[in-house]
Write a protein that holds these residues in place. Structure first.
Motif, PDB file in Angstrom:
ATOM      1  N   UNK A  23     -74.828  11.942  13.491  1.00 20.72           N
ATOM      2  CA  UNK A  23     -74.484  11.081  14.193  1.00 20.72           C
ATOM      3  C   UNK A  23     -75.046  10.129  13.920  1.00 20.72           C
ATOM      4  N   UNK A  24     -75.766   9.636  13.100  1.00 17.27           N
ATOM      5  CA  UNK A  24     -76.825   8.884  12.173  1.00 17.27           C
ATOM      6  C   UNK A  24     -76.090   8.439  11.399  1.00 17.27           C
ATOM      7  N   UNK A  25     -76.009   9.671  10.167  1.00 20.43           N
ATOM      8  CA  UNK A  25     -74.902   9.382   8.748  1.00 20.43           C
ATOM      9  C   UNK A  25     -73.781   8.356   9.249  1.00 20.43           C
ATOM     10  N   UNK A  26     -73.055   9.514   9.965  1.00 22.57           N
ATOM     11  CA  UNK A  26     -72.284   8.855  10.607  1.00 22.57           C
ATOM     12  C   UNK A  26     -71.839   7.235  10.855  1.00 22.57           C
ATOM     13  N   UNK A  27     -72.177   7.091  11.615  1.00 16.65           N
ATOM     14  CA  UNK A  27     -72.371   5.996  12.182  1.00 16.65           C
ATOM     15  C   UNK A  27     -72.899   4.696  10.970  1.00 16.65           C
ATOM     16  N   UNK A  28     -73.613   4.833  10.864  1.00 16.36           N
ATOM     17  CA  UNK A  28     -74.051   3.928   9.119  1.00 16.36           C
ATOM     18  C   UNK A  28     -73.304   4.112   8.698  1.00 16.36           C
ATOM     19  N   UNK A  29     -72.680   5.142   7.350  1.00 12.14           N
ATOM     20  CA  UNK A  29     -71.889   5.338   6.761  1.00 12.14           C
ATOM     21  C   UNK A  29     -70.626   4.759   7.198  1.00 12.14           C
ATOM     22  N   UNK A  30     -69.726   4.123   8.020  1.00  9.86           N
ATOM     23  CA  UNK A  30     -68.950   3.962   9.036  1.00  9.86           C
ATOM     24  C   UNK A  30     -69.421   1.967   9.944  1.00  9.86           C
ATOM     25  N   UNK A  31     -69.529   2.169   9.530  1.00  6.72           N
ATOM     26  CA  UNK A  31     -70.008   0.758  10.442  1.00  6.72           C
ATOM     27  C   UNK A  31     -69.705  -0.585  10.467  1.00  6.72           C
ATOM     28  N   UNK A  32     -68.965  -0.236   8.988  1.00  8.87           N
ATOM     29  CA  UNK A  32     -67.925  -1.725   8.537  1.00  8.87           C
ATOM     30  C   UNK A  32     -66.465  -1.941   9.620  1.00  8.87           C
ATOM     31  N   UNK A  33     -66.574  -0.692   9.405  1.00  6.61           N
ATOM     32  CA  UNK A  33     -65.322  -0.488  10.755  1.00  6.61           C
ATOM     33  C   UNK A  33     -65.453  -0.498  12.093  1.00  6.61           C
ATOM     34  N   UNK A  34     -66.534  -0.554  12.781  1.00  4.35           N
ATOM     35  CA  UNK A  34     -67.065  -0.643  14.017  1.00  4.35           C
ATOM     36  C   UNK A  34     -68.279  -0.379  14.514  1.00  4.35           C
ATOM     37  N   UNK A  35     -68.673   0.068  15.801  1.00  2.00           N
ATOM     38  CA  UNK A  35     -70.077  -0.098  16.080  1.00  2.00           C
ATOM     39  C   UNK A  35     -69.728   0.821  17.473  1.00  2.00           C
ATOM     40  N   UNK A  36     -68.396   1.190  17.957  1.00  2.00           N
ATOM     41  CA  UNK A  36     -68.508   2.192  18.678  1.00  2.00           C
ATOM     42  C   UNK A  36     -68.405   3.803  18.838  1.00  2.00           C
ATOM     43  N   UNK A  37     -69.443   4.613  20.012  1.00  2.00           N
ATOM     44  CA  UNK A  37     -69.701   5.620  19.620  1.00  2.00           C
ATOM     45  C   UNK A  37     -69.624   6.691  21.630  1.00  2.00           C
ATOM     46  N   UNK A  38     -68.423   7.612  20.842  1.00  2.00           N
ATOM     47  CA  UNK A  38     -68.411   8.703  22.460  1.00  2.00           C
ATOM     48  C   UNK A  38     -69.179   9.751  21.934  1.00  2.00           C
ATOM     49  N   UNK A  39     -69.636  10.238  22.961  1.00  2.00           N
ATOM     50  CA  UNK A  39     -70.055  11.814  24.040  1.00  2.00           C
ATOM     51  C   UNK A  39     -70.206  11.885  25.645  1.00  2.00           C
ATOM     52  N   UNK A  40     -70.608  12.458  25.844  1.00  2.00           N
ATOM     53  CA  UNK A  40     -70.921  13.559  26.875  1.00  2.00           C
ATOM     54  C   UNK A  40     -72.143  13.094  27.907  1.00  2.00           C
ATOM     55  N   UNK A  41     -72.308  12.963  29.119  1.00  2.00           N
ATOM     56  CA  UNK A  41     -72.562  12.825  30.211  1.00  2.00           C
ATOM     57  C   UNK A  41     -74.152  14.397  29.962  1.00  2.00           C
TER      58      UNK A  41
END
Length: 392
Positions: free
Chosen positions: A79-97
């Protein structure tokens, strides 16, 4: 008193074959795999062989398998690795409760770092609505992280369909498959999975070892920095005995796969149906059919879960009221609340998870003891007394 262990979702015993495979790497082949002499190269080959074994059972390529300290680290890295590497494309994550806290707490941490997280609702069986998932996707969505199977109620998610949605939108898809490994067959390519987490101690392997599958070409940063181990992706001297152990456990998990799981499913159904038939005001939590073969999670009205566990333990039965990682918490299960249960009913739920060593005699013993235990607790409940007076 014979002890009956029905908490395999929390952890499993190490199989003798796994321990036998591990032992030489503690005292004989103990060399550091990063060294160049022969004893070290033996260990390097053992790691390579383990990577190949795990890749085969995931439908992955060998160079897409990375060893971690467990499922929690694998979730964090994904999770941290993917969003850090792709933050230039966006900042939104989808998960479940209903994710494991290794995912939920990681997402909460990232929210504090400026990322936006959508936590999808689930229905009363614990399944997301695919149309709701599609509607939640934004132009800024860079990651969907949804567990393969829930650790508390055993519900299996429509992973292939989720993966197809993510692939179509060009979004990375991670799944926590810690509970699913060994109970379902997984093909990461066919199911469009970009990253997958698993753990050794859920499949009769050692604790302290996990795996993160990372699809080749996926943009992901490192979580742990240091040496050049794991092809420069995950620093730290390799835990060779545990790596050998998790690979052996994976191999055994998929040996006689259908026969083993069909037997466990039969015992699960006997236990589940027996409880529901003999104990009034009880309800199955999760899906009746679309659930892991070893999972029984039942809620009892007018009963408090922690006391139920203590009484079961006094009768020789080890069970759980939810995730082992939150057993010290007095709060009701976030999973059961997400399924729509009120607090008082969420507090009165019992999780029984069977294993390969579970016998029919053990199931019969639980079915013999549990009704009296539940009734004993209800007899001490003023709410139950009032309910019975009003319904006579």
């Amino acid at each position: 008193m014979n002890r009956i262990y029905l908490d395999h979702a929390a952890t499993t015993p190490v199989k003798p074959e796994v321990l036998d495979a591990m032992m030489p790497y503690f005292t004989q082949s103990f060399g550091n795999p990063s060294s160049i002499y022969q004893v070290a190269q033996i260990n390097k080959k053992a790691i390579d062989d383990a990577r190949e074994t795990i890749a085969k059972h995931l439908g992955a390529n060998t160079n897409e398998i990375f060893f971690t300290s467990g499922g929690t680290e694998a979730d964090n890295w994904a999770i941290k690795g993917i969003v850090e590497a792709n933050k230039n494309k966006g900042n939104h994550i989808i998960t479940t409760k209903i994710e494991h806290h290794a995912v939920l707490h990681t997402c909460e941490y990232l929210e504090k770092q400026g990322f936006e997280v959508t936590y999808l609702d689930v229905n009363e069986e614990g399944v997301i609505d695919l149309e709701v998932l599609k509607a939640a996707i934004k132009d800024t969505t860079i990651l969907i992280s949804i567990m393969y199977a829930n650790n508390e109620v055993g519900t299996i998610m429509p992973i292939k369909e989720i993966g197809a949605i993510a692939k179509e939108r060009g979004i990375a898809f991670h799944t926590d498959a810690v509970q699913a490994i060994g109970q379902v067959r997984i093909d990461v390519k066919e199911q469009n999975i970009d990253a997958l987490s698993l753990s050794g101690h859920k499949i009769y392997g050692p604790k302290g070892i996990g795996v993160l599958y990372i699809r080749r070409g996926l943009r992901i940063t490192n979580l742990i920095h240091g040496g050049a181990q794991e092809r420069g992706r995950r620093a730290g001297t390799e835990n060779v005995p545990a790596i050998v152990g998790i690979a052996k456990a994976m191999e055994l998990a998929y040996t006689d796969f259908e026969v083993k799981n069909e037997r466990i499913k039969g015992l699960r159904d006997k236990l589940m149906n027996g409880i529901l038939e003999t104990i009034p005001y009880s309800k199955l939590n999760g899906s009746i059919t679309n659930r892991l073969v070893n999972n029984v999670n039942i809620g009892f009205e007018f009963v408090e879960g922690e006391s139920l566990l203590l009484l079961l333990d006094m009768n020789g039965v080890a069970a759980s009221s939810g995730s082992a990682c939150t057993s010290g918490s007095l709060d009701p299960s976030h999973v059961l609340l997400a399924l729509g249960l009120p607090h008082e009913k969420a507090h009165g739920s019992l999780r029984l998870t069977l294993g390969e060593g579970t016998t029919e005699q053990e199931v019969d013993y639980v079915l013999e003891k549990l009704p009296a235990i539940v009734q004993r607790m209800r007899d001490m409940s003023p709410l139950y007394e009032e309910f019975m007076k009003n319904n006579q």
